[in-house]
Motif scaffolding. Structure first.
Motif, mmCIF file in Angstrom:
data_model
loop_
_atom_site.group_PDB
_atom_site.id
_atom_site.type_symbol
_atom_site.label_atom_id
_atom_site.label_comp_id
_atom_site.label_asym_id
_atom_site.label_seq_id
_atom_site.Cartn_x
_atom_site.Cartn_y
_atom_site.Cartn_z
ATOM 1 N N ARG A 205 0.833 -1.208 0.000
ATOM 2 C CA ARG A 205 0.000 0.000 0.000
ATOM 3 C C ARG A 205 0.866 1.256 0.000
ATOM 4 O O ARG A 205 0.575 2.221 -0.700
ATOM 5 N N ARG A 206 1.920 1.224 0.802
ATOM 6 C CA ARG A 206 2.799 2.381 0.884
ATOM 7 C C ARG A 206 3.476 2.643 -0.457
ATOM 8 O O ARG A 206 3.586 3.793 -0.902
ATOM 9 N N LYS A 207 3.913 1.587 -1.130
ATOM 10 C CA LYS A 207 4.601 1.751 -2.412
ATOM 11 C C LYS A 207 3.637 2.101 -3.548
ATOM 12 O O LYS A 207 4.021 2.785 -4.501
ATOM 13 N N LEU A 208 2.403 1.587 -3.468
ATOM 14 C CA LEU A 208 1.427 1.844 -4.529
ATOM 15 C C LEU A 208 0.892 3.267 -4.473
ATOM 16 O O LEU A 208 0.427 3.796 -5.491
ATOM 17 N N GLY A 209 0.932 3.886 -3.312
ATOM 18 C CA GLY A 209 0.526 5.284 -3.198
ATOM 19 C C GLY A 209 -0.975 5.488 -3.284
ATOM 20 O O GLY A 209 -1.764 4.570 -3.069
ATOM 21 N N SER A 210 -1.349 6.708 -3.626
ATOM 22 C CA SER A 210 -2.762 7.091 -3.673
ATOM 23 C C SER A 210 -3.249 7.222 -5.113
ATOM 24 O O SER A 210 -2.465 7.549 -6.016
ATOM 25 N N PRO A 211 -4.562 7.008 -5.326
ATOM 26 C CA PRO A 211 -5.544 6.577 -4.323
ATOM 27 C C PRO A 211 -5.304 5.128 -3.922
ATOM 28 O O PRO A 211 -4.732 4.357 -4.693
ATOM 29 N N PRO A 212 -5.739 4.727 -2.709
ATOM 30 C CA PRO A 212 -5.513 3.357 -2.229
ATOM 31 C C PRO A 212 -6.040 2.335 -3.233
ATOM 32 O O PRO A 212 -7.109 2.508 -3.809
ATOM 33 N N LEU A 213 -5.281 1.274 -3.422
ATOM 34 C CA LEU A 213 -5.644 0.265 -4.413
ATOM 35 C C LEU A 213 -6.056 -1.053 -3.762
ATOM 36 O O LEU A 213 -7.040 -1.675 -4.168
ATOM 37 N N VAL A 214 -5.305 -1.480 -2.750
ATOM 38 C CA VAL A 214 -5.589 -2.748 -2.072
ATOM 39 C C VAL A 214 -6.519 -2.485 -0.898
ATOM 40 O O VAL A 214 -6.194 -1.701 0.001
ATOM 41 N N GLU A 215 -7.671 -3.131 -0.912
ATOM 42 C CA GLU A 215 -8.662 -2.947 0.140
ATOM 43 C C GLU A 215 -8.689 -4.168 1.059
ATOM 44 O O GLU A 215 -8.514 -5.296 0.614
ATOM 45 N N THR A 216 -8.917 -3.914 2.343
ATOM 46 C CA THR A 216 -9.105 -4.990 3.308
ATOM 47 C C THR A 216 -10.591 -5.281 3.452
ATOM 48 O O THR A 216 -11.387 -4.367 3.657
ATOM 49 N N VAL A 217 -10.945 -6.545 3.304
ATOM 50 C CA VAL A 217 -12.327 -6.972 3.535
ATOM 51 C C VAL A 217 -12.332 -7.654 4.894
ATOM 52 O O VAL A 217 -11.843 -8.777 5.034
ATOM 53 N N ARG A 218 -12.856 -6.954 5.887
ATOM 54 C CA ARG A 218 -12.754 -7.415 7.262
ATOM 55 C C ARG A 218 -13.288 -8.836 7.425
ATOM 56 O O ARG A 218 -14.396 -9.154 6.990
ATOM 57 N N GLY A 219 -12.458 -9.693 8.048
ATOM 58 C CA GLY A 219 -12.854 -11.063 8.301
ATOM 59 C C GLY A 219 -12.749 -11.972 7.101
ATOM 60 O O GLY A 219 -13.045 -13.168 7.206
ATOM 61 N N ALA A 220 -12.343 -11.429 5.954
ATOM 62 C CA ALA A 220 -12.301 -12.244 4.730
ATOM 63 C C ALA A 220 -10.917 -12.253 4.088
ATOM 64 O O ALA A 220 -10.341 -13.316 3.819
ATOM 65 N N GLY A 221 -10.368 -11.073 3.814
ATOM 66 C CA GLY A 221 -9.062 -11.023 3.152
ATOM 67 C C GLY A 221 -8.828 -9.674 2.512
ATOM 68 O O GLY A 221 -9.137 -8.634 3.099
ATOM 69 N N PHE A 222 -8.325 -9.707 1.269
ATOM 70 C CA PHE A 222 -7.964 -8.477 0.570
ATOM 71 C C PHE A 222 -8.483 -8.524 -0.863
ATOM 72 O O PHE A 222 -8.697 -9.600 -1.428
ATOM 73 N N THR A 223 -8.653 -7.359 -1.430
ATOM 74 C CA THR A 223 -9.108 -7.307 -2.827
ATOM 75 C C THR A 223 -8.603 -6.045 -3.483
ATOM 76 O O THR A 223 -8.278 -5.044 -2.824
ATOM 77 N N ILE A 224 -8.481 -6.117 -4.809
ATOM 78 C CA ILE A 224 -8.281 -4.932 -5.640
ATOM 79 C C ILE A 224 -9.559 -4.786 -6.440
ATOM 80 O O ILE A 224 -9.963 -5.719 -7.154
ATOM 81 N N ALA A 225 -10.210 -3.656 -6.302
ATOM 82 C CA ALA A 225 -11.487 -3.449 -6.986
ATOM 83 C C ALA A 225 -11.280 -3.458 -8.500
ATOM 84 O O ALA A 225 -10.313 -2.890 -9.012
ATOM 85 N N GLN A 226 -12.180 -4.150 -9.195
ATOM 86 C CA GLN A 226 -12.128 -4.177 -10.654
ATOM 87 C C GLN A 226 -12.421 -2.789 -11.175
ATOM 88 O O GLN A 226 -13.404 -2.153 -10.792
ATOM 89 N N GLN A 227 -11.545 -2.273 -12.036
ATOM 90 C CA GLN A 227 -11.700 -0.910 -12.547
ATOM 91 C C GLN A 227 -12.615 -0.904 -13.776
ATOM 92 O O GLN A 227 -12.578 -1.835 -14.585
ATOM 93 N N PRO A 228 -13.412 0.151 -13.935
ATOM 94 C CA PRO A 228 -14.288 0.234 -15.127
ATOM 95 C C PRO A 228 -13.485 0.386 -16.385
ATOM 96 O O PRO A 228 -12.369 0.854 -16.377
#
Length: 228
Positions: A205-228
């Motif tokens: 996350r720190r290296k990828l910078g803004s806007p945030p790309l990797v999201e935490t899904v609480r209790g499940a894991g991580f995701t990168i939102a599919q871009q339009p």
């Protein structure tokens, strides 16, 4: 290490403790996940319960010939690439190794860089055809060159960071669990309950910078939102 899939897990079977540790450390430094066996029985068990991309097998094991292990698994239909690592350098030994199902044969002593390159080449034989680049919005993950660009900027990532990001990008729009990341990007030395995944994701996350790309899904894991 070049052009290696995210989940590249290697079994090294070497009874010499110092050499085995050295090989495992060298391959891990090159970006592979490595399990280590010390004898025929342990290697046989690990192969039965894990899916490996390459086997690095010593011949002179305390409880048998590593080549017998290769032959037995070939006869059972196992097609995982095998590299025989041994001090037996006679032509007859090398030919016997190939005849019994080995894919490559490296003589001790050897250069660690060459061994890593040969293991990488064998792992690529197992790959299914896949896109060489994954693009998600302004993120480009270039597999063959192991390069990542975001918004046109080349990022410097560690092998582990690249592996985690590659998997998340390949599955953009879906949740990747911590267990899946451990399975795909680490080896048996990692503790699933530890915070190793969270540490690497935080670094990403720190290296990828803004806007945030990797999201935490609480209790499940991580995701990168599919871009339009």
């Amino acid at each position: 290490m070049s052009d290696v899939m995210t989940r590249v897990r290697v079994l090294v079977c070497e009874d010499d403790r110092n050499l085995g540790d050295e090989i495992a450390a060298g391959l891990r430094a090159a970006g592979f996940a490595v399990d280590l066996a010390r004898d025929y029985a342990d290697a046989d068990l690990k192969i039965a319960v894990n899916d490996y991309d390459c086997l690095v097998i010593d011949r002179g094991l305390p409880d048998g010939d590593g080549l017998d292990l290769v032959r037995a698994h070939r006869e059972s239909g196992e097609r995982t690439p095998v590299l025989i690592l041994t001090a037996r350098d006679a032509l007859a030994d090398r030919l016997d190794g190939f005849a019994q199902g080995a894919d490559d044969y490296v003589i001790k002593p050897f250069a660690m860089d060459e061994l890593a390159a040969r293991v990488g080449a064998l792992c690529r034989r197992r790959e299914l055809p896949a896109p060489t680049r994954t693009v998600v919005g302004d993120l480009i993950v270039d597999r063959p060159r192991r390069r990542v660009h975001r918004a046109g900027v080349l990022l410097t990532l560690t092998p582990k960071e690249f592996g985690v990001l590659e998997l998340l990008a390949a599955r953009a729009g879906t949740v990747v669990t911590r267990a899946e990341l451990i399975e795909c990007c680490w080896d048996e030395m990692a503790e699933p309950a530890s915070n190793v995944v969270d540490v690497v994701v935080a670094q990403l996350r720190r290296k990828l910078g803004s806007p945030p790309l990797v999201e935490t899904v609480r209790g499940a894991g991580f995701t990168i939102a599919q871009q339009p």
